[in-house]
Design a protein around this motif. Structure first.
Motif, mmCIF file in Angstrom:
data_model
loop_
_atom_site.group_PDB
_atom_site.id
_atom_site.type_symbol
_atom_site.label_atom_id
_atom_site.label_comp_id
_atom_site.label_asym_id
_atom_site.label_seq_id
_atom_site.Cartn_x
_atom_site.Cartn_y
_atom_site.Cartn_z
ATOM 1 N N TRP A 1 0.819 -1.218 0.000
ATOM 2 C CA TRP A 1 0.000 0.000 0.000
ATOM 3 C C TRP A 1 0.852 1.266 0.000
ATOM 4 C CZ3 TRP A 1 -2.899 -3.005 4.222
ATOM 5 C CH2 TRP A 1 -3.883 -3.797 3.646
ATOM 6 N N THR A 2 2.150 1.077 -0.146
ATOM 7 C CA THR A 2 3.046 2.215 -0.221
ATOM 8 C C THR A 2 4.107 1.939 -1.271
ATOM 9 O OG1 THR A 2 4.532 3.630 1.073
ATOM 10 C CG2 THR A 2 4.551 1.295 1.600
ATOM 11 N N PRO A 3 4.508 2.932 -2.052
ATOM 12 C CA PRO A 3 4.143 4.343 -1.985
ATOM 13 C C PRO A 3 2.805 4.618 -2.641
ATOM 14 C CG PRO A 3 5.736 4.002 -3.735
ATOM 15 C CD PRO A 3 5.568 2.681 -3.060
ATOM 16 N N SER A 4 2.014 5.496 -2.020
ATOM 17 C CA SER A 4 0.716 5.870 -2.569
ATOM 18 C C SER A 4 0.237 7.137 -1.868
ATOM 19 C CB SER A 4 -0.299 4.739 -2.368
ATOM 20 O OG SER A 4 -0.563 4.556 -0.994
ATOM 21 N N PHE A 5 -0.805 7.730 -2.452
ATOM 22 C CA PHE A 5 -1.380 8.937 -1.838
ATOM 23 C C PHE A 5 -2.038 8.589 -0.500
ATOM 24 C CE2 PHE A 5 -5.151 11.594 -1.162
ATOM 25 C CZ PHE A 5 -4.554 12.830 -1.039
ATOM 26 N N ALA A 6 -2.698 7.428 -0.438
ATOM 27 C CA ALA A 6 -3.344 7.019 0.816
ATOM 28 C C ALA A 6 -2.313 6.855 1.933
ATOM 29 C CB ALA A 6 -4.110 5.716 0.603
ATOM 30 N N ALA A 7 -1.129 6.341 1.590
ATOM 31 C CA ALA A 7 -0.085 6.174 2.604
ATOM 32 C C ALA A 7 0.394 7.536 3.115
ATOM 33 C CB ALA A 7 1.081 5.390 2.012
ATOM 34 N N VAL A 8 0.554 8.513 2.208
ATOM 35 C CA VAL A 8 0.959 9.861 2.621
ATOM 36 C C VAL A 8 -0.099 10.466 3.539
ATOM 37 C CG1 VAL A 8 1.496 12.189 1.816
ATOM 38 C CG2 VAL A 8 2.321 10.212 0.539
ATOM 39 N N LEU A 9 -1.370 10.321 3.134
ATOM 40 C CA LEU A 9 -2.460 10.884 3.933
ATOM 41 C C LEU A 9 -2.528 10.221 5.308
ATOM 42 C CD1 LEU A 9 -4.903 12.802 3.925
ATOM 43 C CD2 LEU A 9 -6.272 10.934 3.000
ATOM 44 N N THR A 10 -2.362 8.909 5.349
ATOM 45 C CA THR A 10 -2.401 8.191 6.627
ATOM 46 C C THR A 10 -1.271 8.643 7.547
ATOM 47 O OG1 THR A 10 -3.359 6.266 5.522
ATOM 48 C CG2 THR A 10 -2.365 5.907 7.680
ATOM 49 N N GLY A 11 -0.067 8.743 7.002
ATOM 50 C CA GLY A 11 1.063 9.159 7.826
ATOM 51 C C GLY A 11 0.908 10.566 8.374
ATOM 52 N N LEU A 12 0.394 11.495 7.543
ATOM 53 C CA LEU A 12 0.229 12.878 8.002
ATOM 54 C C LEU A 12 -0.888 12.988 9.036
ATOM 55 C CD1 LEU A 12 0.690 14.859 4.661
ATOM 56 C CD2 LEU A 12 2.254 14.750 6.606
ATOM 57 N N VAL A 13 -1.974 12.237 8.837
ATOM 58 C CA VAL A 13 -3.063 12.254 9.836
ATOM 59 C C VAL A 13 -2.560 11.699 11.161
ATOM 60 C CG1 VAL A 13 -5.303 11.251 10.432
ATOM 61 C CG2 VAL A 13 -4.925 12.178 8.144
ATOM 62 N N TYR A 14 -1.784 10.609 11.103
ATOM 63 C CA TYR A 14 -1.224 10.034 12.333
ATOM 64 C C TYR A 14 -0.324 11.042 13.044
ATOM 65 C CZ TYR A 14 1.648 7.083 15.327
ATOM 66 O OH TYR A 14 2.321 6.557 16.405
ATOM 67 N N GLN A 15 0.481 11.762 12.291
ATOM 68 C CA GLN A 15 1.405 12.711 12.900
ATOM 69 C C GLN A 15 0.669 13.937 13.461
ATOM 70 O OE1 GLN A 15 4.174 14.602 10.242
ATOM 71 N NE2 GLN A 15 5.771 14.702 11.804
ATOM 72 N N ALA A 16 -0.389 14.392 12.790
ATOM 73 C CA ALA A 16 -1.094 15.612 13.214
ATOM 74 C C ALA A 16 -2.174 15.337 14.255
ATOM 75 C CB ALA A 16 -1.723 16.287 11.992
ATOM 76 N N PHE A 17 -2.571 14.074 14.416
ATOM 77 C CA PHE A 17 -3.683 13.769 15.337
ATOM 78 C C PHE A 17 -3.397 14.210 16.778
ATOM 79 C CE2 PHE A 17 -6.035 10.882 18.144
ATOM 80 C CZ PHE A 17 -7.325 11.158 17.734
ATOM 81 N N PRO A 18 -2.221 13.963 17.353
ATOM 82 C CA PRO A 18 -1.969 14.440 18.732
ATOM 83 C C PRO A 18 -2.098 15.951 18.863
ATOM 84 C CG PRO A 18 -0.329 12.812 18.101
ATOM 85 C CD PRO A 18 -1.096 13.159 16.862
ATOM 86 N N TYR A 19 -1.618 16.709 17.860
ATOM 87 C CA TYR A 19 -1.775 18.169 17.913
ATOM 88 C C TYR A 19 -3.262 18.545 17.922
ATOM 89 C CZ TYR A 19 3.188 18.386 16.728
ATOM 90 O OH TYR A 19 4.552 18.241 16.737
ATOM 91 N N THR A 20 -4.052 17.837 17.117
ATOM 92 C CA THR A 20 -5.489 18.119 17.061
ATOM 93 C C THR A 20 -6.131 17.944 18.430
ATOM 94 O OG1 THR A 20 -5.471 17.273 14.790
ATOM 95 C CG2 THR A 20 -7.609 17.545 15.853
ATOM 96 N N VAL A 21 -5.834 16.826 19.084
ATOM 97 C CA VAL A 21 -6.441 16.547 20.393
ATOM 98 C C VAL A 21 -5.970 17.560 21.433
ATOM 99 C CG1 VAL A 21 -6.624 14.835 22.241
ATOM 100 C CG2 VAL A 21 -6.670 14.099 19.844
#
Length: 284
Positions: A149-169
């Protein structure tokens, strides 16, 4: 209580240090970057002082225009996913006991301690064909054979959401902690279901916090550099990657400065729009 306007110079002392820091670490570097963006590149050298709009004209070409649109769209998608996941998570988190909240918050802070390189290669392994999650799904009988499933756009989106999620909370948590529980109780008393009460009562009361969180995550994702390179293909790279490529590997500092100016201006425009929306919301 209405604050009185400063009457003497000593009244400005509390804002002296923040103003000095803002000038030294943002205004002056940004001014230098704008100045360099109008300079002319010298082949075999670096650049020479001049005044040319060629760097901005090149940035408006279809290729770099598509990269700008892709970067803005990717940042917006990351912000939307983080809000969709972070809002219900944070709301439920603030309803837990204080001890459970501390444990969850420590876990989120632990994610923030991970470097972008570790996060990128961890997700690259999890989404790979040889040692990734697809092997687990094959073992469970959910898939016929492992896939990559990598490299792909979904993988980039998943990684960025994972990294930004703690900041969001962490941005949402103070506002949700101060939310009056009687609002939801009143909605339930009037016959609203938990989901309808959350959508019609809680979310409208938190709209300014949601907008501020969207902007913070958007700006964070707009500057993503390593994860798009590790998890995506070249067409999934953000404008920040191209800025670095032009500045370091192509030695084209004026063009890199022009692209960076566009990124900063886009962020400032977004902040100005949100401020305007907040003022209108406060006045209504």
């Amino acid at each position: 209580m209405r604050r009185s306007a400063p009457q003497k110079l000593t009244d400005y002392l509390p804002i002296t240090f923040p103003t000095l820091m803002l000038g030294v670490f943002f205004v002056i570097p940004f001014g230098l970057m704008v100045m360099v963006s109008f300079f002319k590149r010298v082949q075999g050298g670096f650049y020479e002082p001049s005044f040319t709009l060629a760097n901005y004209a090149r940035f408006l070409s279809p290729f770099f225009g598509e990269m700008l649109v892709f970067s803005l769209g990717l940042a917006a998608l990351v912000s939307i996913f983080c809000l969709c996941l972070g809002v219900p998570f944070t709301y439920r988190l603030t309803r837990l006991s204080r001890r459970a909240q501390v444990i969850w918050l420590i876990g989120l802070l632990g994610v923030l301690s991970l470097s972008e390189v570790i996060i990128g290669f961890a997700w690259s392994t999890l989404l790979s064909r040889t040692a990734g999650l697809s092997n687990l799904f094959v073992w469970l009988g959910l898939m016929d054979k492992p896939v990559a499933w990598t490299p792909s756009f979904a993988a980039v989106l998943t990684g960025l959401v994972y990294q930004a999620f703690p900041y969001t909370v962490l941005v949402l948590y103070p506002a949700f902690s101060r939310l009056d529980p009687s609002l939801m109780e009143a909605a339930r008393t009037l016959g609203a279901s938990p989901v309808r009460g959350f959508l019609n009562v809680v979310l409208p009361a938190m709209r300014k916090t949601l907008l501020a969180t969207f902007i913070i995550v958007f700006i964070f994702a707009l500057g993503a550099y390593l994860l798009p390179q590790i998890l995506g293909r070249p067409q999934h790279w953000t404008l920040s990657v191209l800025v670095t490529d032009q500045a370091i590997y192509q030695s084209n500092m004026p063009f890199a400065a022009a692209m960076a100016v566009f990124l900063v201006v886009a962020s400032l425009v977004l902040v100005a729009i949100s401020g305007q929306i907040n003022r209108r919301g406060g006045g209504s």
